[in-house]
Write a protein that holds these residues in place. Structure first.
Motif, mmCIF file in Angstrom:
data_model
loop_
_atom_site.group_PDB
_atom_site.id
_atom_site.type_symbol
_atom_site.label_atom_id
_atom_site.label_comp_id
_atom_site.label_asym_id
_atom_site.label_seq_id
_atom_site.Cartn_x
_atom_site.Cartn_y
_atom_site.Cartn_z
ATOM 1 N N HIS A 91 1.045 -1.326 -0.031
ATOM 2 C CA HIS A 91 -0.010 0.187 -0.248
ATOM 3 C C HIS A 91 1.055 1.110 0.016
ATOM 4 O O HIS A 91 0.836 2.192 -0.714
ATOM 5 C CB HIS A 91 -1.186 0.171 1.116
ATOM 6 C CG HIS A 91 -1.526 -1.047 1.194
ATOM 7 N ND1 HIS A 91 -2.953 -1.343 2.498
ATOM 8 C CD2 HIS A 91 -2.406 -1.696 0.298
ATOM 9 C CE1 HIS A 91 -4.234 -2.314 1.463
ATOM 10 N NE2 HIS A 91 -3.275 -2.589 0.601
ATOM 11 N N HIS A 92 1.946 1.394 1.050
ATOM 12 C CA HIS A 92 2.725 2.208 1.232
ATOM 13 C C HIS A 92 3.216 2.799 -0.409
ATOM 14 O O HIS A 92 3.354 4.047 -0.891
ATOM 15 C CB HIS A 92 3.681 2.343 2.594
ATOM 16 C CG HIS A 92 3.143 2.814 3.343
ATOM 17 N ND1 HIS A 92 2.075 1.775 4.135
ATOM 18 C CD2 HIS A 92 2.990 3.536 4.357
ATOM 19 C CE1 HIS A 92 1.680 2.320 4.962
ATOM 20 N NE2 HIS A 92 2.216 3.125 5.358
ATOM 21 N N GLY A 93 3.582 1.152 -1.351
ATOM 22 C CA GLY A 93 5.076 1.632 -2.381
ATOM 23 C C GLY A 93 3.584 1.859 -3.364
ATOM 24 O O GLY A 93 4.269 2.919 -4.043
ATOM 25 N N VAL A 94 3.056 1.355 -3.890
ATOM 26 C CA VAL A 94 1.447 2.465 -4.703
ATOM 27 C C VAL A 94 1.559 3.372 -4.278
ATOM 28 O O VAL A 94 1.585 4.285 -5.669
ATOM 29 C CB VAL A 94 0.373 1.235 -4.636
ATOM 30 C CG1 VAL A 94 -0.360 1.697 -5.475
ATOM 31 C CG2 VAL A 94 1.063 0.242 -5.536
ATOM 32 N N SER A 234 6.659 6.528 8.650
ATOM 33 C CA SER A 234 7.892 5.384 9.512
ATOM 34 C C SER A 234 8.353 4.179 7.866
ATOM 35 O O SER A 234 9.256 3.798 8.089
ATOM 36 C CB SER A 234 7.690 4.882 10.951
ATOM 37 O OG SER A 234 6.268 3.691 10.206
ATOM 38 N N MET A 235 7.050 3.905 7.364
ATOM 39 C CA MET A 235 7.344 2.878 6.533
ATOM 40 C C MET A 235 7.041 3.445 5.249
ATOM 41 O O MET A 235 8.448 3.185 4.487
ATOM 42 C CB MET A 235 6.095 2.161 6.402
ATOM 43 C CG MET A 235 5.972 1.101 4.538
ATOM 44 S SD MET A 235 7.435 -0.589 5.401
ATOM 45 C CE MET A 235 6.149 -0.878 6.586
ATOM 46 N N ARG A 238 10.583 4.381 5.727
ATOM 47 C CA ARG A 238 11.833 2.388 5.137
ATOM 48 C C ARG A 238 12.374 2.438 3.919
ATOM 49 O O ARG A 238 12.928 2.010 3.140
ATOM 50 C CB ARG A 238 10.756 1.539 5.974
ATOM 51 C CG ARG A 238 11.175 0.141 5.657
ATOM 52 C CD ARG A 238 12.298 -0.289 6.163
ATOM 53 N NE ARG A 238 13.410 -1.558 5.627
ATOM 54 C CZ ARG A 238 12.746 -2.386 6.207
ATOM 55 N NH1 ARG A 238 11.937 -3.130 6.668
ATOM 56 N NH2 ARG A 238 13.478 -4.197 5.757
ATOM 57 N N ILE A 239 10.810 2.448 3.314
ATOM 58 C CA ILE A 239 10.644 2.616 1.050
ATOM 59 C C ILE A 239 11.461 4.036 0.687
ATOM 60 O O ILE A 239 11.998 2.841 -0.180
ATOM 61 C CB ILE A 239 9.592 2.867 0.859
ATOM 62 C CG1 ILE A 239 8.771 1.079 1.140
ATOM 63 C CG2 ILE A 239 9.479 2.221 -0.198
ATOM 64 C CD1 ILE A 239 7.128 1.211 1.203
ATOM 65 N N THR A 240 11.587 4.708 1.199
ATOM 66 C CA THR A 240 12.000 5.870 0.513
ATOM 67 C C THR A 240 13.286 5.734 0.831
ATOM 68 O O THR A 240 13.936 6.387 -0.107
ATOM 69 C CB THR A 240 11.612 7.435 1.570
ATOM 70 O OG1 THR A 240 10.574 7.203 0.779
ATOM 71 C CG2 THR A 240 12.245 8.262 0.633
ATOM 72 N N ALA A 241 14.041 5.539 2.316
ATOM 73 C CA ALA A 241 15.449 5.472 2.129
ATOM 74 C C ALA A 241 16.279 3.986 1.091
ATOM 75 O O ALA A 241 17.073 4.671 1.223
ATOM 76 C CB ALA A 241 15.298 4.980 3.887
ATOM 77 N N LEU A 242 15.399 3.269 1.183
ATOM 78 C CA LEU A 242 16.029 2.479 -0.179
ATOM 79 C C LEU A 242 15.566 2.530 -1.207
ATOM 80 O O LEU A 242 16.163 2.532 -1.945
ATOM 81 C CB LEU A 242 15.675 0.898 0.267
ATOM 82 C CG LEU A 242 15.590 -0.077 1.314
ATOM 83 C CD1 LEU A 242 15.003 -1.405 1.241
ATOM 84 C CD2 LEU A 242 17.519 -0.217 1.569
ATOM 85 N N GLY A 243 14.629 3.642 -1.548
ATOM 86 C CA GLY A 243 14.069 3.297 -3.198
ATOM 87 C C GLY A 243 14.884 5.110 -3.553
ATOM 88 O O GLY A 243 15.215 4.627 -4.535
ATOM 89 N N VAL A 244 15.080 6.232 -2.677
ATOM 90 C CA VAL A 244 16.238 7.150 -3.318
ATOM 91 C C VAL A 244 17.198 6.490 -3.449
ATOM 92 O O VAL A 244 17.520 7.072 -4.854
ATOM 93 C CB VAL A 244 16.255 7.813 -2.570
ATOM 94 C CG1 VAL A 244 16.763 9.923 -2.636
ATOM 95 C CG2 VAL A 244 14.873 8.760 -2.162
#
Length: 457
Positions: A91-94, A234-235, A238-244
Protein backbone atom coordinates in the motif's frame (compact mmCIF):
# COMPACT_ATOMS: atom_id res chain seq x y z
CA UNK A 1 31.87 -30.44 -9.16
CA UNK A 2 32.26 -26.93 -7.71
CA UNK A 3 30.71 -25.43 -10.86
CA UNK A 4 27.80 -27.89 -10.66
CA UNK A 5 26.56 -26.43 -7.36
CA UNK A 6 26.06 -23.10 -9.14
CA UNK A 7 24.55 -24.50 -12.35
CA UNK A 8 22.10 -26.49 -10.19
CA UNK A 9 20.52 -23.14 -9.25
CA UNK A 10 20.00 -22.13 -12.91
CA UNK A 11 16.57 -23.72 -13.16
CA UNK A 12 15.11 -21.71 -10.27
CA UNK A 13 16.87 -18.56 -11.47
CA UNK A 14 15.40 -18.93 -14.95
CA UNK A 15 11.93 -19.79 -13.59
CA UNK A 16 11.84 -16.48 -11.72
CA UNK A 17 13.68 -14.47 -14.37
CA UNK A 18 11.97 -15.33 -17.66
CA UNK A 19 8.64 -13.57 -16.96
CA UNK A 20 10.55 -10.50 -15.76
CA UNK A 21 12.73 -10.62 -18.87
CA UNK A 22 9.71 -10.84 -21.16
CA UNK A 23 8.03 -8.02 -19.25
CA UNK A 24 11.11 -5.79 -19.43
CA UNK A 25 11.59 -6.69 -23.07
CA UNK A 26 8.02 -5.56 -23.57
CA UNK A 27 8.87 -2.10 -22.23
CA UNK A 28 11.92 -1.96 -24.49
CA UNK A 29 10.03 -3.32 -27.48
CA UNK A 30 7.49 -0.50 -27.04
CA UNK A 31 10.32 1.93 -27.76
CA UNK A 32 11.80 -0.22 -30.54
CA UNK A 33 8.40 -0.51 -32.25
CA UNK A 34 8.05 3.27 -32.08
CA UNK A 35 11.55 3.68 -33.52
CA UNK A 36 10.97 1.22 -36.38
CA UNK A 37 7.59 2.72 -37.30
CA UNK A 38 8.78 6.31 -36.91
CA UNK A 39 12.03 5.50 -38.72
CA UNK A 40 10.00 4.83 -41.87
CA UNK A 41 9.01 8.54 -41.83
CA UNK A 42 12.64 9.73 -42.09
CA UNK A 43 15.87 10.34 -40.18
CA UNK A 44 14.64 13.64 -38.62
CA UNK A 45 11.56 11.90 -37.17
CA UNK A 46 13.67 9.04 -35.80
CA UNK A 47 16.11 11.51 -34.24
CA UNK A 48 13.16 13.44 -32.72
CA UNK A 49 11.70 10.29 -31.17
CA UNK A 50 15.19 9.46 -29.89
CA UNK A 51 15.60 12.88 -28.30
CA UNK A 52 12.11 12.83 -26.78
CA UNK A 53 12.45 9.30 -25.47
CA UNK A 54 15.85 10.11 -23.98
CA UNK A 55 14.23 12.74 -21.72
CA UNK A 56 11.31 10.54 -20.74
CA UNK A 57 13.54 7.50 -20.26
CA UNK A 58 15.52 9.33 -17.58
CA UNK A 59 12.28 9.88 -15.66
CA UNK A 60 11.10 6.30 -16.24
CA UNK A 61 14.39 5.00 -14.91
CA UNK A 62 14.16 7.17 -11.81
CA UNK A 63 10.67 5.79 -11.20
CA UNK A 64 11.60 2.17 -11.86
CA UNK A 65 14.71 2.54 -9.72
CA UNK A 66 12.65 3.90 -6.82
CA UNK A 67 10.03 1.16 -7.13
CA UNK A 68 12.65 -1.62 -6.95
CA UNK A 69 12.98 -0.86 -3.24
CA UNK A 70 9.60 -2.53 -2.76
CA UNK A 71 10.78 -5.97 -3.97
CA UNK A 72 13.53 -6.84 -1.43
CA UNK A 73 11.43 -5.60 1.51
CA UNK A 74 8.44 -7.69 0.35
CA UNK A 75 10.74 -10.70 -0.23
CA UNK A 76 12.15 -10.42 3.29
CA UNK A 77 8.71 -10.14 4.97
CA UNK A 78 7.33 -12.91 2.76
CA UNK A 79 10.14 -15.22 3.93
CA UNK A 80 9.18 -14.28 7.50
CA UNK A 81 5.47 -15.07 6.72
CA UNK A 82 4.46 -11.58 7.86
CA UNK A 83 1.27 -10.85 5.85
CA UNK A 84 0.50 -7.59 7.64
CA UNK A 85 3.93 -6.13 6.80
CA UNK A 86 3.69 -7.31 3.18
CA UNK A 87 0.33 -5.56 2.82
CA UNK A 88 1.69 -2.40 4.40
CA UNK A 89 4.70 -2.27 2.05
CA UNK A 90 2.42 -2.81 -0.96
CA UNK A 91 0.00 0.00 0.00
CA UNK A 92 2.76 2.45 0.89
CA UNK A 93 4.71 1.52 -2.23
CA UNK A 94 1.80 2.19 -4.63
CA UNK A 95 1.03 5.44 -2.79
CA UNK A 96 4.63 6.63 -3.22
CA UNK A 97 4.74 5.51 -6.87
CA UNK A 98 1.59 7.55 -7.61
CA UNK A 99 3.11 10.70 -6.13
CA UNK A 100 6.39 10.07 -7.93
CA UNK A 101 4.60 9.52 -11.26
CA UNK A 102 2.89 12.92 -10.97
CA UNK A 103 6.17 14.62 -10.02
CA UNK A 104 8.11 13.05 -12.90
CA UNK A 105 5.42 14.04 -15.41
CA UNK A 106 5.72 17.66 -14.28
CA UNK A 107 9.52 17.63 -14.29
CA UNK A 108 9.76 16.27 -17.85
CA UNK A 109 7.28 18.81 -19.25
CA UNK A 110 9.10 21.67 -17.49
CA UNK A 111 12.47 20.34 -18.76
CA UNK A 112 11.54 20.62 -22.46
CA UNK A 113 13.46 23.91 -22.98
CA UNK A 114 16.67 21.94 -22.30
CA UNK A 115 16.38 20.51 -25.81
CA UNK A 116 17.10 23.97 -27.22
CA UNK A 117 20.12 24.39 -24.94
CA UNK A 118 21.74 21.04 -25.86
CA UNK A 119 22.80 22.05 -29.38
CA UNK A 120 20.30 19.70 -31.04
CA UNK A 121 19.23 20.19 -34.70
CA UNK A 122 16.29 22.66 -34.89
CA UNK A 123 14.10 20.41 -37.05
CA UNK A 124 14.55 17.60 -34.54
CA UNK A 125 13.60 19.79 -31.52
CA UNK A 126 10.46 21.10 -33.25
CA UNK A 127 9.27 17.54 -33.90
CA UNK A 128 10.26 16.29 -30.44
CA UNK A 129 8.52 18.93 -28.28
CA UNK A 130 4.85 17.82 -28.71
CA UNK A 131 5.95 14.17 -28.65
CA UNK A 132 7.48 14.71 -25.19
CA UNK A 133 4.23 16.14 -23.75
CA UNK A 134 2.24 13.00 -24.49
CA UNK A 135 4.90 10.44 -23.61
CA UNK A 136 5.61 12.30 -20.35
CA UNK A 137 1.95 11.84 -19.36
CA UNK A 138 2.37 8.07 -19.80
CA UNK A 139 4.80 8.19 -16.85
CA UNK A 140 1.89 8.28 -14.39
CA UNK A 141 0.33 4.89 -15.29
CA UNK A 142 3.79 3.47 -15.93
CA UNK A 143 5.20 4.25 -12.45
CA UNK A 144 2.00 3.16 -10.66
CA UNK A 145 2.21 -0.10 -12.62
CA UNK A 146 5.75 -0.52 -11.28
CA UNK A 147 4.39 -0.44 -7.73
CA UNK A 148 2.15 -3.43 -8.53
CA UNK A 149 4.91 -5.20 -10.42
CA UNK A 150 7.55 -4.92 -7.70
CA UNK A 151 5.05 -6.11 -5.09
CA UNK A 152 4.23 -9.22 -7.15
CA UNK A 153 7.94 -9.80 -7.89
CA UNK A 154 8.74 -9.69 -4.17
CA UNK A 155 6.22 -12.51 -3.62
CA UNK A 156 7.93 -14.45 -6.48
CA UNK A 157 4.87 -14.06 -8.74
CA UNK A 158 6.70 -12.63 -11.73
CA UNK A 159 4.21 -13.58 -14.49
CA UNK A 160 1.45 -11.03 -13.89
CA UNK A 161 3.52 -8.05 -15.03
CA UNK A 162 4.61 -10.04 -18.08
CA UNK A 163 0.99 -10.64 -19.15
CA UNK A 164 0.19 -6.95 -18.68
CA UNK A 165 3.16 -5.83 -20.77
CA UNK A 166 2.40 -8.29 -23.59
CA UNK A 167 -1.18 -6.96 -23.83
CA UNK A 168 0.18 -3.41 -23.65
CA UNK A 169 2.49 -4.07 -26.60
CA UNK A 170 -0.33 -5.47 -28.74
CA UNK A 171 -2.35 -2.31 -28.03
CA UNK A 172 0.69 -0.13 -28.76
CA UNK A 173 1.39 -1.76 -32.14
CA UNK A 174 -2.25 -1.46 -33.22
CA UNK A 175 -2.61 2.21 -32.23
CA UNK A 176 0.80 3.08 -33.73
CA UNK A 177 -0.18 1.49 -37.03
CA UNK A 178 -3.50 3.34 -37.16
CA UNK A 179 -2.32 6.77 -36.00
CA UNK A 180 1.25 7.12 -37.33
CA UNK A 181 0.28 6.39 -40.93
CA UNK A 182 -3.45 7.31 -40.87
CA UNK A 183 -4.92 3.89 -41.65
CA UNK A 184 -8.67 3.52 -42.34
CA UNK A 185 -10.56 6.60 -41.07
CA UNK A 186 -7.90 7.51 -38.47
CA UNK A 187 -5.89 10.74 -38.94
CA UNK A 188 -2.22 10.57 -40.04
CA UNK A 189 -0.44 11.93 -36.95
CA UNK A 190 3.21 10.89 -37.49
CA UNK A 191 5.27 10.73 -34.31
CA UNK A 192 2.37 12.12 -32.23
CA UNK A 193 0.48 8.95 -33.16
CA UNK A 194 3.36 6.93 -31.69
CA UNK A 195 3.16 9.01 -28.49
CA UNK A 196 -0.58 8.41 -28.15
CA UNK A 197 -0.01 4.69 -28.67
CA UNK A 198 2.42 4.71 -25.74
CA UNK A 199 -0.01 6.59 -23.45
CA UNK A 200 -3.02 4.39 -24.18
CA UNK A 201 -1.06 1.13 -23.99
CA UNK A 202 0.40 2.04 -20.58
CA UNK A 203 -3.04 2.89 -19.18
CA UNK A 204 -4.27 -0.52 -20.41
CA UNK A 205 -1.24 -2.15 -18.76
CA UNK A 206 -2.04 -0.62 -15.35
CA UNK A 207 -5.75 -1.40 -15.49
CA UNK A 208 -5.04 -5.01 -16.51
CA UNK A 209 -2.56 -5.78 -13.72
CA UNK A 210 -4.82 -4.25 -11.06
CA UNK A 211 -7.89 -6.28 -12.00
CA UNK A 212 -5.88 -9.44 -12.72
CA UNK A 213 -4.28 -9.41 -9.25
CA UNK A 214 -7.23 -8.04 -7.26
CA UNK A 215 -9.40 -10.89 -8.53
CA UNK A 216 -7.01 -13.65 -7.38
CA UNK A 217 -7.70 -15.31 -4.02
CA UNK A 218 -4.00 -15.43 -3.09
CA UNK A 219 -3.70 -11.63 -3.39
CA UNK A 220 -6.93 -10.71 -1.57
CA UNK A 221 -5.29 -10.30 1.88
CA UNK A 222 -3.08 -7.60 0.37
CA UNK A 223 -5.87 -5.69 -1.43
CA UNK A 224 -7.86 -4.95 1.72
CA UNK A 225 -7.73 -2.28 4.43
CA UNK A 226 -6.34 0.50 2.28
CA UNK A 227 -6.99 3.95 3.67
CA UNK A 228 -4.98 7.15 3.90
CA UNK A 229 -5.23 6.96 7.68
CA UNK A 230 -3.12 3.77 7.53
CA UNK A 231 -0.28 5.52 5.71
CA UNK A 232 2.53 5.72 8.28
CA UNK A 233 5.61 7.92 8.17
CA UNK A 234 7.80 5.08 9.42
CA UNK A 235 6.99 2.83 6.43
CA UNK A 236 7.23 5.74 3.98
CA UNK A 237 10.70 6.45 5.37
CA UNK A 238 11.67 2.75 5.15
CA UNK A 239 10.77 2.50 1.45
CA UNK A 240 12.14 5.95 0.62
CA UNK A 241 15.45 5.21 2.37
CA UNK A 242 15.97 2.33 -0.07
CA UNK A 243 14.09 3.81 -3.01
CA UNK A 244 15.94 7.11 -3.35
CA UNK A 245 19.45 5.60 -3.56
CA UNK A 246 18.11 2.86 -5.86
CA UNK A 247 16.54 5.53 -8.06
CA UNK A 248 19.80 7.49 -8.13
CA UNK A 249 21.77 4.39 -9.13
CA UNK A 250 19.57 3.81 -12.15
CA UNK A 251 19.41 7.52 -12.90
CA UNK A 252 23.20 7.85 -13.05
CA UNK A 253 23.46 5.04 -15.61
CA UNK A 254 20.53 6.12 -17.76
CA UNK A 255 21.62 9.77 -17.64
CA UNK A 256 24.99 8.66 -19.04
CA UNK A 257 23.25 6.92 -21.95
CA UNK A 258 21.05 9.99 -22.41
CA UNK A 259 24.16 12.15 -22.50
CA UNK A 260 25.35 9.84 -25.28
CA UNK A 261 22.15 10.69 -27.22
CA UNK A 262 22.78 14.41 -26.75
CA UNK A 263 26.48 14.16 -27.59
CA UNK A 264 25.59 12.19 -30.72
CA UNK A 265 23.01 14.85 -31.60
CA UNK A 266 25.63 17.59 -31.37
CA UNK A 267 27.80 15.58 -33.79
CA UNK A 268 24.88 15.35 -36.27
CA UNK A 269 21.47 13.82 -36.87
CA UNK A 270 22.98 10.73 -38.57
CA UNK A 271 25.05 10.02 -35.46
CA UNK A 272 22.00 10.59 -33.27
CA UNK A 273 19.84 8.23 -35.34
CA UNK A 274 22.63 5.61 -35.34
CA UNK A 275 23.01 5.98 -31.58
CA UNK A 276 19.28 5.35 -31.14
CA UNK A 277 19.40 2.20 -33.29
CA UNK A 278 22.37 0.74 -31.41
CA UNK A 279 20.91 1.78 -28.06
CA UNK A 280 17.58 0.11 -28.88
CA UNK A 281 19.32 -3.18 -29.64
CA UNK A 282 21.67 -3.00 -26.64
CA UNK A 283 18.72 -2.15 -24.37
CA UNK A 284 16.85 -5.20 -25.60
CA UNK A 285 19.65 -7.62 -24.68
CA UNK A 286 20.24 -5.73 -21.42
CA UNK A 287 16.72 -6.69 -20.32
CA UNK A 288 17.86 -10.30 -19.89
CA UNK A 289 20.37 -9.11 -17.30
CA UNK A 290 17.68 -6.91 -15.70
CA UNK A 291 15.47 -10.00 -15.32
CA UNK A 292 18.30 -11.79 -13.55
CA UNK A 293 18.90 -8.69 -11.42
CA UNK A 294 15.30 -8.88 -10.18
CA UNK A 295 15.84 -12.59 -9.52
CA UNK A 296 18.89 -11.66 -7.44
CA UNK A 297 16.81 -9.16 -5.47
CA UNK A 298 14.11 -11.74 -4.76
CA UNK A 299 16.31 -14.70 -3.91
CA UNK A 300 18.93 -12.75 -1.95
CA UNK A 301 16.08 -10.94 -0.11
CA UNK A 302 14.51 -14.31 0.76
CA UNK A 303 17.78 -15.71 2.09
CA UNK A 304 18.34 -12.52 4.08
CA UNK A 305 14.90 -13.14 5.65
CA UNK A 306 15.88 -16.76 6.41
CA UNK A 307 19.34 -15.62 7.61
CA UNK A 308 20.92 -18.38 5.50
CA UNK A 309 24.01 -16.49 4.30
CA UNK A 310 25.84 -19.45 2.75
CA UNK A 311 22.85 -20.18 0.55
CA UNK A 312 22.60 -16.44 -0.18
CA UNK A 313 26.15 -16.40 -1.55
CA UNK A 314 25.60 -19.56 -3.58
CA UNK A 315 22.41 -18.18 -5.13
CA UNK A 316 24.00 -14.82 -5.95
CA UNK A 317 27.04 -16.36 -7.61
CA UNK A 318 24.87 -18.68 -9.68
CA UNK A 319 22.97 -15.65 -11.00
CA UNK A 320 26.22 -13.80 -11.78
CA UNK A 321 27.48 -16.82 -13.73
CA UNK A 322 24.25 -17.21 -15.68
CA UNK A 323 24.29 -13.51 -16.60
CA UNK A 324 27.87 -13.63 -17.89
CA UNK A 325 27.11 -16.68 -20.07
CA UNK A 326 24.04 -14.99 -21.58
CA UNK A 327 25.86 -11.73 -22.29
CA UNK A 328 28.71 -13.57 -24.04
CA UNK A 329 26.13 -15.08 -26.40
CA UNK A 330 24.63 -11.63 -27.12
CA UNK A 331 28.07 -10.15 -27.66
CA UNK A 332 28.78 -12.80 -30.30
CA UNK A 333 25.45 -12.08 -32.04
CA UNK A 334 26.20 -8.35 -32.17
CA UNK A 335 29.59 -9.02 -33.76
CA UNK A 336 28.19 -11.45 -36.34
CA UNK A 337 25.18 -9.31 -37.37
CA UNK A 338 26.47 -5.77 -36.76
CA UNK A 339 26.11 -4.80 -40.43
CA UNK A 340 22.63 -6.27 -40.84
CA UNK A 341 20.73 -5.29 -37.66
CA UNK A 342 20.67 -1.48 -38.27
CA UNK A 343 18.88 -2.02 -41.61
CA UNK A 344 15.80 -3.24 -39.73
CA UNK A 345 15.19 0.31 -38.47
CA UNK A 346 15.33 2.19 -41.78
CA UNK A 347 13.46 2.23 -45.10
CA UNK A 348 16.14 1.01 -47.50
CA UNK A 349 13.71 1.09 -50.46
CA UNK A 350 13.28 4.88 -50.45
CA UNK A 351 15.76 6.21 -53.02
CA UNK A 352 15.55 9.76 -51.60
CA UNK A 353 16.84 8.57 -48.22
CA UNK A 354 19.49 6.09 -49.40
CA UNK A 355 22.51 8.37 -48.82
CA UNK A 356 21.65 9.43 -45.27
CA UNK A 357 20.42 5.93 -44.37
CA UNK A 358 23.69 4.39 -45.54
CA UNK A 359 25.62 6.80 -43.32
CA UNK A 360 23.41 5.92 -40.33
CA UNK A 361 23.95 2.18 -40.92
CA UNK A 362 27.73 2.57 -41.14
CA UNK A 363 27.88 4.44 -37.81
CA UNK A 364 25.40 2.10 -36.08
CA UNK A 365 27.38 -0.98 -37.19
CA UNK A 366 30.51 0.42 -35.49
CA UNK A 367 28.57 1.19 -32.32
CA UNK A 368 27.27 -2.37 -32.15
CA UNK A 369 30.86 -3.67 -32.06
CA UNK A 370 31.49 -1.55 -28.95
CA UNK A 371 28.12 -2.65 -27.53
CA UNK A 372 29.20 -6.28 -28.01
CA UNK A 373 32.05 -5.69 -25.56
CA UNK A 374 30.12 -3.75 -22.94
CA UNK A 375 27.31 -6.35 -22.87
CA UNK A 376 29.37 -8.34 -20.41
CA UNK A 377 30.25 -5.41 -18.10
CA UNK A 378 26.67 -4.17 -18.21
CA UNK A 379 25.31 -7.62 -17.31
CA UNK A 380 27.67 -8.00 -14.36
CA UNK A 381 27.02 -4.57 -12.88
CA UNK A 382 23.22 -4.87 -12.98
CA UNK A 383 22.99 -8.37 -11.44
CA UNK A 384 25.46 -7.49 -8.68
CA UNK A 385 23.44 -4.33 -8.05
CA UNK A 386 20.32 -6.52 -7.78
CA UNK A 387 22.06 -8.70 -5.18
CA UNK A 388 23.10 -5.61 -3.21
CA UNK A 389 19.49 -4.38 -3.29
CA UNK A 390 18.45 -7.79 -1.97
CA UNK A 391 20.85 -7.15 0.92
CA UNK A 392 19.23 -3.70 1.23
CA UNK A 393 22.66 -2.10 0.80
CA UNK A 394 22.02 1.09 -1.16
CA UNK A 395 24.09 4.08 -0.07
CA UNK A 396 27.67 3.13 -0.96
CA UNK A 397 26.70 1.47 -4.28
CA UNK A 398 25.05 4.79 -5.21
CA UNK A 399 28.39 6.57 -4.71
CA UNK A 400 30.16 3.87 -6.74
CA UNK A 401 27.74 4.20 -9.66
CA UNK A 402 28.13 7.99 -9.70
CA UNK A 403 31.94 7.70 -9.82
CA UNK A 404 31.85 4.98 -12.50
CA UNK A 405 29.45 6.77 -14.84
CA UNK A 406 30.16 10.45 -14.30
CA UNK A 407 33.76 10.66 -13.05
CA UNK A 408 35.04 7.93 -15.41
CA UNK A 409 32.51 7.23 -18.20
CA UNK A 410 31.20 10.67 -19.19
CA UNK A 411 34.57 12.46 -19.49
CA UNK A 412 35.80 9.66 -21.79
CA UNK A 413 32.62 9.90 -23.90
CA UNK A 414 32.82 13.69 -24.07
CA UNK A 415 36.47 13.84 -25.08
CA UNK A 416 36.53 10.96 -27.56
CA UNK A 417 33.17 11.94 -29.08
CA UNK A 418 33.74 15.65 -29.59
CA UNK A 419 37.52 16.01 -29.86
CA UNK A 420 38.71 12.92 -31.75
CA UNK A 421 37.87 11.38 -35.15
CA UNK A 422 36.12 8.51 -33.30
CA UNK A 423 32.99 10.70 -32.89
CA UNK A 424 29.92 8.51 -32.04
CA UNK A 425 32.13 5.43 -31.54
CA UNK A 426 34.20 7.42 -29.04
CA UNK A 427 31.01 8.28 -27.14
CA UNK A 428 30.29 4.58 -26.80
CA UNK A 429 33.82 3.74 -25.69
CA UNK A 430 33.10 6.08 -22.76
CA UNK A 431 29.96 4.05 -21.99
CA UNK A 432 32.10 0.90 -21.97
CA UNK A 433 34.58 2.50 -19.54
CA UNK A 434 31.80 3.55 -17.14
CA UNK A 435 30.03 0.19 -17.17
CA UNK A 436 33.28 -1.73 -16.61
CA UNK A 437 34.21 0.47 -13.66
CA UNK A 438 30.73 0.02 -12.15
CA UNK A 439 30.90 -3.77 -12.51
CA UNK A 440 34.27 -3.85 -10.72
CA UNK A 441 33.31 -1.50 -7.86
CA UNK A 442 29.97 -3.20 -7.16
CA UNK A 443 31.39 -6.73 -7.18
CA UNK A 444 34.09 -5.69 -4.69
CA UNK A 445 31.35 -4.26 -2.45
CA UNK A 446 29.22 -7.41 -2.66
CA UNK A 447 32.23 -9.62 -1.90
CA UNK A 448 33.08 -7.49 1.15
CA UNK A 449 29.54 -7.60 2.57
CA UNK A 450 29.03 -11.34 2.10
CA UNK A 451 32.37 -12.08 3.77
CA UNK A 452 31.18 -10.07 6.78
CA UNK A 453 27.85 -11.93 6.89
CA UNK A 454 29.56 -15.32 6.69
CA UNK A 455 32.00 -14.34 9.45
CA UNK A 456 29.03 -13.60 11.75
CA UNK A 457 27.16 -16.81 10.85
Amino acid sequence: MKLAKYTKEFRQNITLAWPVILGMLGHTITGIIDNIMVGKLGTAELAAASLGNSMVFIAISAGIGFSTAITPIIAQYDAEKNTEKVRSVFHHGVFLCTILGLLLFGVVVLAKPLMHLMDQPDEVVVLAAPYVDWVAFSLLPMIIFQGYKQFADGLSFTKYAMYAVVISNVVNILINYLLIYGIWFFPEMGIIGAALGTVISRIVMLVYIHYMMAGKEKFKPYFTKFSFSNIKKSMLRRITALGVPSSMQMLFEVALFTAAVWLSGSIGKSSQAANQIALSLASMTFMFAVGLSVTAMIRVGNQKGHKDYRKLLLVARSIFLLSVLLEIVFAALFVIFHNYLPKLFLDMNDASLIVENTEVITIAAELLLVAAVFQISDGIQVVVLGALRGLQDMKLPTVFTFIAYWVIGFPVSFYLGLYTPLKATGVWIGLLAGLTAAALFLYIRFNYLTKKLLAKA
